[in-house]
Design a protein around this motif. Structure first.
Motif, short mmCIF file in Angstrom:
data_model
loop_
_atom_site.label_atom_id
_atom_site.label_comp_id
_atom_site.label_asym_id
_atom_site.label_seq_id
_atom_site.Cartn_x
_atom_site.Cartn_y
_atom_site.Cartn_z
N LEU A 196 0.95 -1.08 -0.02
CA LEU A 196 0.00 0.15 0.13
C LEU A 196 0.87 1.37 0.07
CD1 LEU A 196 -2.70 -0.96 2.79
CD2 LEU A 196 -2.67 -1.06 0.32
N ASP A 197 0.43 2.44 -0.78
CA ASP A 197 1.12 3.38 -0.76
C ASP A 197 0.63 4.18 0.84
OD1 ASP A 197 -1.43 4.67 -0.85
OD2 ASP A 197 -1.43 5.15 -2.99
N GLU A 198 1.20 5.26 1.06
CA GLU A 198 1.14 6.07 2.41
C GLU A 198 -0.21 6.27 2.73
OE1 GLU A 198 2.73 9.96 4.74
OE2 GLU A 198 3.89 9.09 3.02
N GLU A 199 -0.94 6.84 1.73
CA GLU A 199 -2.53 7.12 1.88
C GLU A 199 -3.21 5.84 1.86
OE1 GLU A 199 -5.90 9.50 -0.64
OE2 GLU A 199 -4.07 9.16 -1.38
N GLY A 200 -3.04 4.84 1.32
CA GLY A 200 -3.55 3.70 1.44
C GLY A 200 -3.41 2.95 2.80
N ALA A 218 -2.66 4.53 5.56
CA ALA A 218 -3.21 5.44 6.50
C ALA A 218 -4.77 5.20 6.60
CB ALA A 218 -3.05 7.05 6.21
N SER A 219 -5.44 5.01 5.38
CA SER A 219 -6.90 4.87 5.49
C SER A 219 -7.08 3.47 6.11
CB SER A 219 -7.23 4.59 4.12
OG SER A 219 -8.64 4.49 3.95
N LEU A 220 -6.42 2.32 6.04
CA LEU A 220 -6.53 0.96 6.26
C LEU A 220 -6.34 1.21 8.11
CD1 LEU A 220 -7.09 -1.78 6.12
CD2 LEU A 220 -4.42 -2.33 5.68
N ASP A 221 -5.39 1.90 8.27
CA ASP A 221 -5.05 2.04 9.89
C ASP A 221 -6.28 2.88 10.67
OD1 ASP A 221 -2.60 1.19 9.79
OD2 ASP A 221 -1.52 2.92 9.78
#
Length: 298
Positions: free
Chosen positions: A163-167, A169-172
């Motif tokens: 996952l990229d950083e944005e993905g 963060a969304s999963l977290d």
């Protein structure tokens, strides 16, 4: 073609008014998962578990082309009804909502839509189920086991993908919403859950909800619904035709310390369920109290 030919036809070949064929309505089903292996686990994954999955196998006669198995999940990203991954895996979210009176038929429609979707795509809309839509009992191999796996978060959404950083963060953020949940071993479909500063044990009973309510009333009148010191039966949910008692236990207690007491409760409950004696006045009062606190999920 003339204008008259292009107009909507209003008569049949005999000249009688034409009638539009309406889809058969979906009949209401009180216990939509009855007949599937481990009915109580189907209810649990749809109603009370935050993050869980289970594998299912299509019946050979009904398997969509190129798809033999699928994964049943609690929820999917964006509350999608289904996802068809690039690797061919099909996932279906059980908690994305139900549009008919039969969740089994709704989930079957989601399964078929997920299997028919292009690999690497999400299903964002599923046509409403009708009376002609097959049910899970028709689509699935009911001889295959249904083993629910409880997860600490929603990492199964990505299944090890980078996952990229944005993905990430969304999963977290999604994972932060998951309340701690663990399976109990003393009875089937019993789950320990900690919500905020309070801790509960939820148990999906496999019996008709009216008979289960009578059994709980017998135990409640006798003061035998607790799981030991510092515990109490708060009430019960009605979910998919089954009853889900909710016990509050000490907030700082771990699941393991309640296993013996939960097993003993199961023995008492089985005896109460088997009783054919009419409810006493005290038991009828206890039953009325239980019913007044019941909530129907969905």
């Amino acid at each position: 073609m003339g204008k008259a030919s292009r107009r909507r036809r209003t008569t049949d070949d005999s000249g009688a008014p034409a009638t539009r064929q309406r889809p058969a309505p979906v009949p209401y089903v009180n216990r939509p998962f009855e007949g599937l292996p481990r009915e109580t686990e189907w209810v649990a994954i749809r109603e009370i578990l935050p993050a869980a999955t289970a594998a299912v196998t299509f019946a050979p006669a009904h398997a969509p082309e190129g798809v033999e198995r699928a994964t049943i999940a609690t929820v999917l990203p964006m509350a999608w009804p289904a996802v068809h991954r690039a690797d061919g895996t099909v996932l279906v979210g059980t908690q994305s909502g139900s549009t008919s009176g039969d969740p089994s038929r709704d989930l079957a429609a989601q399964l078929l839509a997920g299997a028919a979707a292009e690999p690497g795509s999400a299903v964002q809309h599923v046509p409403a189920a009708t009376g002609d839509t097959p049910r899970l009992q028709d689509l699935l191999d009911t001889s295959a086991p249904f083993e629910v796996v409880v997860h600490e978060g929603f990492d199964f959404w990505v299944d090890g993908q980078d996952l990229d950083e944005e993905g990430r963060a969304s999963l977290d953020r999604a994972n932060e919403s998951v309340v701690p949940t663990r399976r109990m071993s003393a009875l089937p479909s019993a789950y320990w859950v900690r919500i905020g500063e309070r801790t509960y044990i939820r148990l999906v009973l496999p019996d008709d909800e009216d008979l289960a309510t009578d059994a709980l009333a017998r135990l409640h009148a006798a003061g035998e619904t607790g799981l030991g010191d510092g515990t109490r039966l708060l009430g019960a949910f009605r979910a998919c035709g089954l009853l889900v008692p909710v016990f509050e236990v000490p907030a700082d207690s771990d699941p393991d310390v309640h296993e013996d007491a939960l097993g003993a409760f199961g023995t008492r409950y089985a005896a109460a369920l088997a009783s054919a004696a009419p409810l006493t006045a005290a038991e009828r009062r206890a039953r009325s109290g239980l019913l007044s606190r019941q909530v129907t999920l969905r």
